[in-house]
Design a protein around this motif. Structure first.
Motif, PDB file in Angstrom:
ATOM      1  N   PRO A 286       0.563  -1.242  -0.473  1.00  0.00           N
ATOM      2  CA  PRO A 286       0.192  -0.188  -0.188  1.00  0.00           C
ATOM      3  C   PRO A 286       0.969   1.099  -0.509  1.00  0.00           C
ATOM      4  O   PRO A 286       0.276   2.650  -0.817  1.00  0.00           O
ATOM      5  CB  PRO A 286      -0.883  -0.266   1.064  1.00  0.00           C
ATOM      6  N   THR A 287       2.358   0.814   0.461  1.00  0.00           N
ATOM      7  CA  THR A 287       2.656   2.237   0.168  1.00  0.00           C
ATOM      8  C   THR A 287       3.741   2.406  -0.429  1.00  0.00           C
ATOM      9  O   THR A 287       3.563   3.548  -0.619  1.00  0.00           O
ATOM     10  CB  THR A 287       3.629   2.876   1.845  1.00  0.00           C
ATOM     11  N   GLY A 288       3.498   1.253  -1.720  1.00  0.00           N
ATOM     12  CA  GLY A 288       3.934   2.030  -2.906  1.00  0.00           C
ATOM     13  C   GLY A 288       3.262   1.960  -3.959  1.00  0.00           C
ATOM     14  O   GLY A 288       2.068   2.366  -4.005  1.00  0.00           O
ATOM     15  N   ASN A 289       4.099   2.221  -5.482  1.00  0.00           N
ATOM     16  CA  ASN A 289       2.721   2.579  -6.458  1.00  0.00           C
ATOM     17  C   ASN A 289       1.789   1.855  -7.013  1.00  0.00           C
ATOM     18  O   ASN A 289       1.464   2.083  -8.113  1.00  0.00           O
ATOM     19  CB  ASN A 289       4.120   3.258  -7.024  1.00  0.00           C
ATOM     20  N   PHE A 290       1.673   0.197  -6.796  1.00  0.00           N
ATOM     21  CA  PHE A 290       0.944  -0.408  -7.603  1.00  0.00           C
ATOM     22  C   PHE A 290       0.866  -1.385  -6.495  1.00  0.00           C
ATOM     23  O   PHE A 290       0.982  -2.765  -6.425  1.00  0.00           O
ATOM     24  CB  PHE A 290       1.900  -0.885  -8.417  1.00  0.00           C
ATOM     25  N   SER A 291      -0.321  -0.862  -5.544  1.00  0.00           N
ATOM     26  CA  SER A 291      -0.384  -2.143  -4.307  1.00  0.00           C
ATOM     27  C   SER A 291      -1.414  -2.977  -5.345  1.00  0.00           C
ATOM     28  O   SER A 291      -2.124  -3.283  -5.843  1.00  0.00           O
ATOM     29  CB  SER A 291      -1.099  -1.125  -2.806  1.00  0.00           C
ATOM     30  N   LEU A 292      -1.126  -4.473  -4.090  1.00  0.00           N
ATOM     31  CA  LEU A 292      -2.333  -5.526  -5.243  1.00  0.00           C
ATOM     32  C   LEU A 292      -3.234  -5.894  -4.283  1.00  0.00           C
ATOM     33  O   LEU A 292      -2.787  -6.093  -2.388  1.00  0.00           O
ATOM     34  CB  LEU A 292      -1.155  -6.636  -4.695  1.00  0.00           C
ATOM     35  N   VAL A 293      -3.969  -6.678  -4.449  1.00  0.00           N
ATOM     36  CA  VAL A 293      -5.172  -6.958  -2.921  1.00  0.00           C
ATOM     37  C   VAL A 293      -4.336  -8.395  -2.714  1.00  0.00           C
ATOM     38  O   VAL A 293      -3.646  -8.938  -3.138  1.00  0.00           O
ATOM     39  CB  VAL A 293      -6.499  -7.341  -3.985  1.00  0.00           C
ATOM     40  N   GLY A 294      -4.476  -8.082  -0.964  1.00  0.00           N
ATOM     41  CA  GLY A 294      -3.904  -9.615  -0.637  1.00  0.00           C
ATOM     42  C   GLY A 294      -2.414 -10.101  -0.398  1.00  0.00           C
ATOM     43  O   GLY A 294      -1.641 -10.821  -0.290  1.00  0.00           O
ATOM     44  N   ILE A 295      -1.591  -8.611  -0.758  1.00  0.00           N
ATOM     45  CA  ILE A 295       0.190  -8.608  -0.770  1.00  0.00           C
ATOM     46  C   ILE A 295       0.634  -9.667   0.539  1.00  0.00           C
ATOM     47  O   ILE A 295       1.677 -10.352   0.757  1.00  0.00           O
ATOM     48  CB  ILE A 295       0.294  -7.805  -1.517  1.00  0.00           C
ATOM     49  N   GLU A 296       0.034  -8.507   1.995  1.00  0.00           N
ATOM     50  CA  GLU A 296       0.235  -8.970   2.726  1.00  0.00           C
ATOM     51  C   GLU A 296       0.650 -10.592   2.855  1.00  0.00           C
ATOM     52  O   GLU A 296       1.376 -10.680   3.356  1.00  0.00           O
ATOM     53  CB  GLU A 296      -0.084  -7.969   3.908  1.00  0.00           C
ATOM     54  N   ALA A 297      -0.770 -11.239   2.597  1.00  0.00           N
ATOM     55  CA  ALA A 297      -1.139 -12.462   3.277  1.00  0.00           C
ATOM     56  C   ALA A 297      -0.063 -13.470   2.163  1.00  0.00           C
ATOM     57  O   ALA A 297       0.260 -14.450   3.154  1.00  0.00           O
ATOM     58  CB  ALA A 297      -2.370 -12.701   2.848  1.00  0.00           C
ATOM     59  N   ALA A 298      -0.019 -13.078   1.397  1.00  0.00           N
ATOM     60  CA  ALA A 298       0.225 -14.144   0.028  1.00  0.00           C
ATOM     61  C   ALA A 298       2.197 -13.702   0.222  1.00  0.00           C
ATOM     62  O   ALA A 298       2.477 -14.495   0.403  1.00  0.00           O
ATOM     63  CB  ALA A 298       0.211 -13.157  -1.746  1.00  0.00           C
ATOM     64  N   THR A 299       2.393 -12.868   0.971  1.00  0.00           N
ATOM     65  CA  THR A 299       3.473 -12.784   1.187  1.00  0.00           C
ATOM     66  C   THR A 299       4.157 -13.211   2.652  1.00  0.00           C
ATOM     67  O   THR A 299       5.226 -14.516   2.403  1.00  0.00           O
ATOM     68  CB  THR A 299       4.293 -11.348   1.393  1.00  0.00           C
ATOM     69  N   ALA A 300       3.430 -13.135   3.128  1.00  0.00           N
ATOM     70  CA  ALA A 300       3.624 -14.422   4.263  1.00  0.00           C
ATOM     71  C   ALA A 300       3.595 -16.098   4.853  1.00  0.00           C
ATOM     72  O   ALA A 300       4.494 -16.396   4.357  1.00  0.00           O
ATOM     73  CB  ALA A 300       2.619 -14.168   5.938  1.00  0.00           C
ATOM     74  N   ASN A 301       2.616 -16.312   3.175  1.00  0.00           N
ATOM     75  CA  ASN A 301       2.752 -17.445   2.918  1.00  0.00           C
ATOM     76  C   ASN A 301       4.486 -17.632   2.023  1.00  0.00           C
ATOM     77  O   ASN A 301       4.844 -19.062   1.862  1.00  0.00           O
ATOM     78  CB  ASN A 301       1.302 -18.267   2.120  1.00  0.00           C
ATOM     79  N   ALA A 302       4.483 -17.064   1.088  1.00  0.00           N
ATOM     80  CA  ALA A 302       5.708 -17.390   0.761  1.00  0.00           C
ATOM     81  C   ALA A 302       6.955 -17.218   1.502  1.00  0.00           C
ATOM     82  O   ALA A 302       7.830 -18.387   1.549  1.00  0.00           O
ATOM     83  CB  ALA A 302       5.766 -16.543  -0.126  1.00  0.00           C
ATOM     84  N   ALA A 303       6.469 -16.411   2.359  1.00  0.00           N
ATOM     85  CA  ALA A 303       7.699 -17.058   3.473  1.00  0.00           C
ATOM     86  C   ALA A 303       8.128 -18.361   4.347  1.00  0.00           C
ATOM     87  O   ALA A 303       9.201 -18.751   4.995  1.00  0.00           O
ATOM     88  CB  ALA A 303       7.722 -15.558   4.380  1.00  0.00           C
ATOM     89  N   ARG A 304       6.817 -18.823   4.302  1.00  0.00           N
ATOM     90  CA  ARG A 304       6.922 -20.270   4.869  1.00  0.00           C
ATOM     91  C   ARG A 304       7.045 -21.224   3.776  1.00  0.00           C
ATOM     92  O   ARG A 304       7.714 -22.170   4.582  1.00  0.00           O
ATOM     93  CB  ARG A 304       4.967 -20.603   4.941  1.00  0.00           C
ATOM     94  N   VAL A 305       7.100 -20.931   3.047  1.00  0.00           N
ATOM     95  CA  VAL A 305       7.040 -21.900   1.732  1.00  0.00           C
ATOM     96  C   VAL A 305       8.402 -21.261   1.449  1.00  0.00           C
ATOM     97  O   VAL A 305       9.648 -22.464   1.878  1.00  0.00           O
ATOM     98  CB  VAL A 305       6.307 -21.654   0.388  1.00  0.00           C
ATOM     99  N   MET A 306       9.129 -20.023   1.978  1.00  0.00           N
ATOM    100  CA  MET A 306      10.664 -20.245   1.589  1.00  0.00           C
ATOM    101  C   MET A 306      11.382 -21.171   2.881  1.00  0.00           C
ATOM    102  O   MET A 306      12.086 -21.846   2.784  1.00  0.00           O
ATOM    103  CB  MET A 306      11.236 -18.846   1.677  1.00  0.00           C
ATOM    104  N   ALA A 307      10.927 -20.309   4.207  1.00  0.00           N
ATOM    105  CA  ALA A 307      11.057 -21.542   5.226  1.00  0.00           C
ATOM    106  C   ALA A 307      11.066 -23.370   4.972  1.00  0.00           C
ATOM    107  O   ALA A 307      12.541 -23.783   5.010  1.00  0.00           O
ATOM    108  CB  ALA A 307      10.913 -20.623   5.992  1.00  0.00           C
TER     109      ALA A 307
END
Length: 180
Positions: free
Chosen positions: A17-38
């Motif tokens: 949301p602080t960027g120039n092109f915010s996405l719907v659900g970016i925080e939840a998707a990123t939290a899941n990506a972090a779990r996938v990475m771990a």
């Protein structure tokens, strides 16, 4: 068991949301990506972060905060980072060479945007002969408009994941991935 790589596509600050092109659900998707990475790290998978830069563009400008990888999914230690200038993470990058050097035959894809860079990278990976797994809830997109019709992000995402699942590999949830 296949040699696997986790591809973290464009989870950059520009999409918050602080960027120039915010996405719907970016925080939840990123939290899941972090779990996938771990999980991938724990299993010994190659974790590759991919950054989009658009020199001279209005977003993803090299050297700006927006072009930086979000802190929730920062690469660790000597994990490779691929910088790209096109939606397809393989186009004019060293990604294929890197994967081949590590004898990777399966790629797990997370990131943004579902309908653009995730789509292009998944299709290219499949075309190059890699088995592909897209973790649908570790990806995000936004509402799209065409011809005066706005399609909500959830429908954009669902349509894209359905298309990928039809011919371009598996599409699974984070929870499903964590059982592998």
């Amino acid at each position: 068991m296949p040699k696997r790589a986790i591809l973290v596509v464009d989870l950059q600050n520009e999409y918050w949301p602080t960027g120039n092109f915010s996405l719907v659900g970016i925080e939840a998707a990123t939290a899941n990506a972090a779990r996938v990475m771990a999980h991938g790290r724990a299993k010994g998978d190659l974790v590759v972060s991919i950054r989009h830069e658009i020199p001279g563009g209005s977003m993803f400008i090299p050297g700006t905060e927006g072009a930086e990888i979000n802190t929730a999914v920062l690469p660790q230690d000597d994990e490779p980072v691929i910088t790209k200038n096109y939606p397809n993470s393989f186009r004019k990058t060293g990604l294929k060479k890197l994967l081949d050097q590590h004898d990777v035959d399966e790629v797990v894809i997370t990131g943004a945007m579902s309908h653009m860079c995730v789509d292009a990278t998944t299709r290219a990976a499949n075309d190059l002969g890699y088995r592909t797994v897209t973790v649908h809830d570790a990806c995000a997109t936004r509402d799209l408009e065409f011809g005066g019709i706005t399609t909500p992000a959830a429908q954009v995402h669902a349509a894209l994941m359905a298309a990928l699942a039809f011919m371009y590999g598996k599409v699974i949830s984070t929870e499903e991935f964590l059982t592998h």
